[in-house]
Design a protein around this motif. Structure first.
Motif, PDB file in Angstrom:
ATOM      1  N   ASP A 305       0.834  -1.211   0.000  1.00 50.28           N
ATOM      2  CA  ASP A 305       0.000   0.000   0.000  1.00 50.28           C
ATOM      3  C   ASP A 305       0.862   1.252   0.000  1.00 50.28           C
ATOM      4  OD1 ASP A 305      -2.309  -1.508   0.005  1.00 50.28           O
ATOM      5  OD2 ASP A 305      -2.496  -1.499   2.198  1.00 50.28           O
ATOM      6  N   TRP A 306       1.932   1.246   0.798  1.00 45.39           N
ATOM      7  CA  TRP A 306       2.842   2.400   0.823  1.00 45.39           C
ATOM      8  C   TRP A 306       3.528   2.570  -0.526  1.00 45.39           C
ATOM      9  CZ3 TRP A 306       4.327   6.679   3.308  1.00 45.39           C
ATOM     10  CH2 TRP A 306       5.596   7.204   3.063  1.00 45.39           C
ATOM     11  N   ALA A 307       3.893   1.455  -1.146  1.00 44.76           N
ATOM     12  CA  ALA A 307       4.570   1.525  -2.436  1.00 44.76           C
ATOM     13  C   ALA A 307       3.692   2.207  -3.485  1.00 44.76           C
ATOM     14  CB  ALA A 307       4.958   0.124  -2.899  1.00 44.76           C
ATOM     15  N   LYS A 308       2.377   1.971  -3.423  1.00 44.13           N
ATOM     16  CA  LYS A 308       1.452   2.543  -4.416  1.00 44.13           C
ATOM     17  C   LYS A 308       0.972   3.931  -4.032  1.00 44.13           C
ATOM     18  CE  LYS A 308      -1.228  -1.036  -3.997  1.00 44.13           C
ATOM     19  NZ  LYS A 308      -2.367  -1.979  -4.152  1.00 44.13           N
ATOM     20  N   MET A 309       1.140   4.314  -2.774  1.00 43.20           N
ATOM     21  CA  MET A 309       0.564   5.555  -2.267  1.00 43.20           C
ATOM     22  C   MET A 309       1.305   6.785  -2.788  1.00 43.20           C
ATOM     23  SD  MET A 309       0.407   6.687   1.731  1.00 43.20           S
ATOM     24  CE  MET A 309       0.499   8.441   2.126  1.00 43.20           C
ATOM     25  N   ASP A 310       0.551   7.854  -3.014  1.00 43.68           N
ATOM     26  CA  ASP A 310       1.138   9.149  -3.353  1.00 43.68           C
ATOM     27  C   ASP A 310       1.889   9.670  -2.130  1.00 43.68           C
ATOM     28  OD1 ASP A 310       1.769  11.672  -4.210  1.00 43.68           O
ATOM     29  OD2 ASP A 310      -0.291  12.430  -4.195  1.00 43.68           O
ATOM     30  N   LYS A 311       3.162   9.970  -2.279  1.00 43.27           N
ATOM     31  CA  LYS A 311       3.980  10.438  -1.149  1.00 43.27           C
ATOM     32  C   LYS A 311       3.985  11.959  -1.034  1.00 43.27           C
ATOM     33  CE  LYS A 311       5.592   6.110  -1.000  1.00 43.27           C
ATOM     34  NZ  LYS A 311       5.045   5.575  -2.276  1.00 43.27           N
ATOM     35  N   GLY A 312       3.299  12.656  -1.946  1.00 41.82           N
ATOM     36  CA  GLY A 312       3.229  14.113  -1.872  1.00 41.82           C
ATOM     37  C   GLY A 312       4.599  14.753  -2.037  1.00 41.82           C
ATOM     38  N   ASN A 313       4.930  15.680  -1.130  1.00 39.46           N
ATOM     39  CA  ASN A 313       6.210  16.405  -1.175  1.00 39.46           C
ATOM     40  C   ASN A 313       7.312  15.760  -0.353  1.00 39.46           C
ATOM     41  OD1 ASN A 313       5.045  18.408  -2.780  1.00 39.46           O
ATOM     42  ND2 ASN A 313       4.399  19.618  -1.012  1.00 39.46           N
ATOM     43  N   LEU A 314       7.053  14.587   0.220  1.00 40.81           N
ATOM     44  CA  LEU A 314       8.004  13.967   1.144  1.00 40.81           C
ATOM     45  C   LEU A 314       9.314  13.617   0.443  1.00 40.81           C
ATOM     46  CD1 LEU A 314       8.391  12.944   4.048  1.00 40.81           C
ATOM     47  CD2 LEU A 314       7.521  10.724   3.294  1.00 40.81           C
ATOM     48  N   LYS A 315      10.422  14.181   0.945  1.00 41.88           N
ATOM     49  CA  LYS A 315      11.732  13.961   0.336  1.00 41.88           C
ATOM     50  C   LYS A 315      12.766  13.393   1.307  1.00 41.88           C
ATOM     51  CE  LYS A 315      10.467  15.505  -3.643  1.00 41.88           C
ATOM     52  NZ  LYS A 315      10.191  14.500  -4.694  1.00 41.88           N
ATOM     53  N   LYS A 330      17.942   1.657   0.948  1.00 35.85           N
ATOM     54  CA  LYS A 330      18.016   1.608  -0.516  1.00 35.85           C
ATOM     55  C   LYS A 330      16.619   1.600  -1.134  1.00 35.85           C
ATOM     56  CE  LYS A 330      22.537  -0.588  -1.075  1.00 35.85           C
ATOM     57  NZ  LYS A 330      23.265  -1.781  -1.573  1.00 35.85           N
ATOM     58  N   THR A 331      15.683   0.904  -0.510  1.00 35.63           N
ATOM     59  CA  THR A 331      14.314   0.853  -1.034  1.00 35.63           C
ATOM     60  C   THR A 331      13.685   2.233  -1.046  1.00 35.63           C
ATOM     61  OG1 THR A 331      14.003  -1.437  -0.284  1.00 35.63           O
ATOM     62  CG2 THR A 331      12.018  -0.141  -0.711  1.00 35.63           C
ATOM     63  N   PHE A 332      13.827   2.965   0.070  1.00 38.80           N
ATOM     64  CA  PHE A 332      13.259   4.305   0.126  1.00 38.80           C
ATOM     65  C   PHE A 332      13.908   5.215  -0.925  1.00 38.80           C
ATOM     66  CE2 PHE A 332      11.029   3.280   3.964  1.00 38.80           C
ATOM     67  CZ  PHE A 332      10.043   4.248   4.075  1.00 38.80           C
ATOM     68  N   GLN A 333      15.226   5.110  -1.052  1.00 45.21           N
ATOM     69  CA  GLN A 333      15.927   6.003  -1.968  1.00 45.21           C
ATOM     70  C   GLN A 333      15.661   5.645  -3.428  1.00 45.21           C
ATOM     71  OE1 GLN A 333      19.977   7.159  -1.017  1.00 45.21           O
ATOM     72  NE2 GLN A 333      20.606   6.723  -3.118  1.00 45.21           N
ATOM     73  N   ASN A 334      15.774   4.368  -3.762  1.00 45.07           N
ATOM     74  CA  ASN A 334      15.695   3.963  -5.160  1.00 45.07           C
ATOM     75  C   ASN A 334      14.262   3.799  -5.654  1.00 45.07           C
ATOM     76  OD1 ASN A 334      18.498   3.869  -5.123  1.00 45.07           O
ATOM     77  ND2 ASN A 334      18.566   1.681  -4.673  1.00 45.07           N
ATOM     78  N   ASP A 335      13.376   3.279  -4.813  1.00 43.10           N
ATOM     79  CA  ASP A 335      12.003   3.006  -5.250  1.00 43.10           C
ATOM     80  C   ASP A 335      11.060   4.174  -5.000  1.00 43.10           C
ATOM     81  OD1 ASP A 335      13.099   0.581  -5.787  1.00 43.10           O
ATOM     82  OD2 ASP A 335      11.906  -0.560  -4.342  1.00 43.10           O
ATOM     83  N   PHE A 336      11.303   4.924  -3.914  1.00 45.10           N
ATOM     84  CA  PHE A 336      10.355   5.979  -3.538  1.00 45.10           C
ATOM     85  C   PHE A 336      10.914   7.388  -3.723  1.00 45.10           C
ATOM     86  CE2 PHE A 336       9.334   2.573  -0.169  1.00 45.10           C
ATOM     87  CZ  PHE A 336       8.572   1.853  -1.067  1.00 45.10           C
ATOM     88  N   GLY A 337      12.218   7.509  -3.991  1.00 46.61           N
ATOM     89  CA  GLY A 337      12.817   8.834  -4.154  1.00 46.61           C
ATOM     90  C   GLY A 337      12.876   9.631  -2.865  1.00 46.61           C
ATOM     91  N   ILE A 338      12.971   8.926  -1.725  1.00 47.62           N
ATOM     92  CA  ILE A 338      13.006   9.564  -0.407  1.00 47.62           C
ATOM     93  C   ILE A 338      14.324   9.208   0.276  1.00 47.62           C
ATOM     94  CG2 ILE A 338      11.926   9.665   1.880  1.00 47.62           C
ATOM     95  CD1 ILE A 338       9.275   8.913   0.486  1.00 47.62           C
TER      96      ILE A 338
END
Length: 350
Positions: A305-315, A330-338
């Protein structure tokens, strides 16, 4: 209260690590430059916590609240450098109380809401505090009754201010103080002005091996710590911070609240942790940066669910207190851009 040697002040000032501006000076500058900009946002569940509706405060409103509470603390007879205990959840009144104590020339000592009779007795005995700000009822638990029972008649506090919808015995009500329109005495507050090298807070260690210890830290010490946060990963432009950690220790103060004071923008509060509220705040408030424990980040990294969710402006998300999973980072950085920032810090030092 000055606990740092003149030699150390001179050395750090010449190096550019310390300056002359206090944390309050930075808030005042924001209030002057952008009085109607949104500054402080209560958690959505504030009514459940303390029986009051959540507030959204501009910098002008925040400054006025700080001055009104500080004015009352001075009028109550609190002497400069006295310790003010504060036991509140992560709501606007906690932030206001911390800054109002400094405005009144006091040393604020914020304590966890989980503390009970034993810890409160210890804190009062160690600091000599005569005044406390707390909440009448936090999620149904009567903190005022607990404090009075803990101290007894012989050690009773001279002053108590409570946060809640109603008055509580002879305690003053925070809402009445903050709504008082009779005015603030600028001369009285000006006489209490402190330097950036004077003690701002007494925060407490966990006490895992002995009784908790109170750690004094000045405005300059806090600002130096928090500038490392700002310079490491926060943008030059104002952004929105979300604080999952109460402003009572290194995590809540040094890693979130004071970086917000330095950069400006909006501070969104959260307490206690609720996943649904957290996810909603990320999107509706446009959060850029927050702080979260490793277990939560591991859980989110594994969540479809988190993977599909809109993360908004979260960096950026800061974390610490336990080793961080390399896979999670690595997952947060590479998959979510966070980006995930690993913090190493304690109440005892940097």
């Amino acid at each position: 209260m000055l606990l740092v040697s003149e030699e150390k002040i001179d050395r750090y000032t010449r190096q550019g690590d310390w300056g002359t501006k206090t944390i309050l000076d930075l808030i005042d500058a924001r209030a002057a430059a952008m009085p109607d900009k949104e500054a402080l946002v209560d958690p959505d569940n504030k009514a459940t916590l303390v029986g009051l509706p959540p507030q959204r405060m501009t910098y002008r409103m925040l400054q006025a609240a700080i001055d009104r509470l500080a004015n009352r603390l001075v009028a109550m007879g609190m002497a400069k450098d006295e310790v003010l205990l504060v036991q509140l959840p992560n709501i606007a009144e906690l932030v206001i109380s911390i800054f109002a104590a400094a405005r009144a020339g006091l040393v604020v000592s914020p304590v966890p809401v989980q503390w009970r009779s034993h810890e409160i007795r210890h804190a009062v005995a160690l600091t000599g505090a005569r005044a406390m700000i707390t909440t009448h009822s936090l999620s149904g638990f009567d903190h005022v009754a607990m404090v009075r029972q803990a101290l007894g008649q012989e050690n009773r506090l001279d002053h108590m201010i409570t946060v809640g919808p109603d008055s509580c015995g002879d305690a003053l009500n925070m809402a009445e103080i903050l709504s008082d329109q009779t005015g603030v005495d600028p001369a009285a507050l000006a006489a209490r002005r402190v330097s950036a090298d004077e003690v701002f807070t007494l925060c407490w260690t966990s006490g895992t091996e002995a009784a908790s210890k109170a750690v004094p830290r000045s405005h300059n010490q806090w600002l130096a710590i928090s500038r490392t946060v700002v310079e490491s990963f926060l943008p030059d432009a104002e952004c929105t911070n979300l604080s999952l950690f109460p402003a009572i220790n290194m995590a809540g103060l040094g890693a979130v609240l004071i970086p917000w004071v330095i950069t400006g923008g909006k501070m969104v509060l959260h307490h206690p942790f609720e996943l649904g509220v957290f996810l909603k705040q990320l999107i509706t408030e446009g959060v850029y940066y927050t702080l979260a424990p490793p277990a939560l980040l591991d859980s989110l990294a594994k969540s479809p669910d988190w993977a599909k969710m809109d993360k908004g402006n979260l960096k950026v998300i800061g974390s610490g207190s336990a080793p961080l999973s390399e896979w999670m980072v690595k997952t947060f950085q590479n998959d979510f851009g966070i980006g995930i920032v690993n913090f190493f810090a304690s109440n005892e030092g940097v």
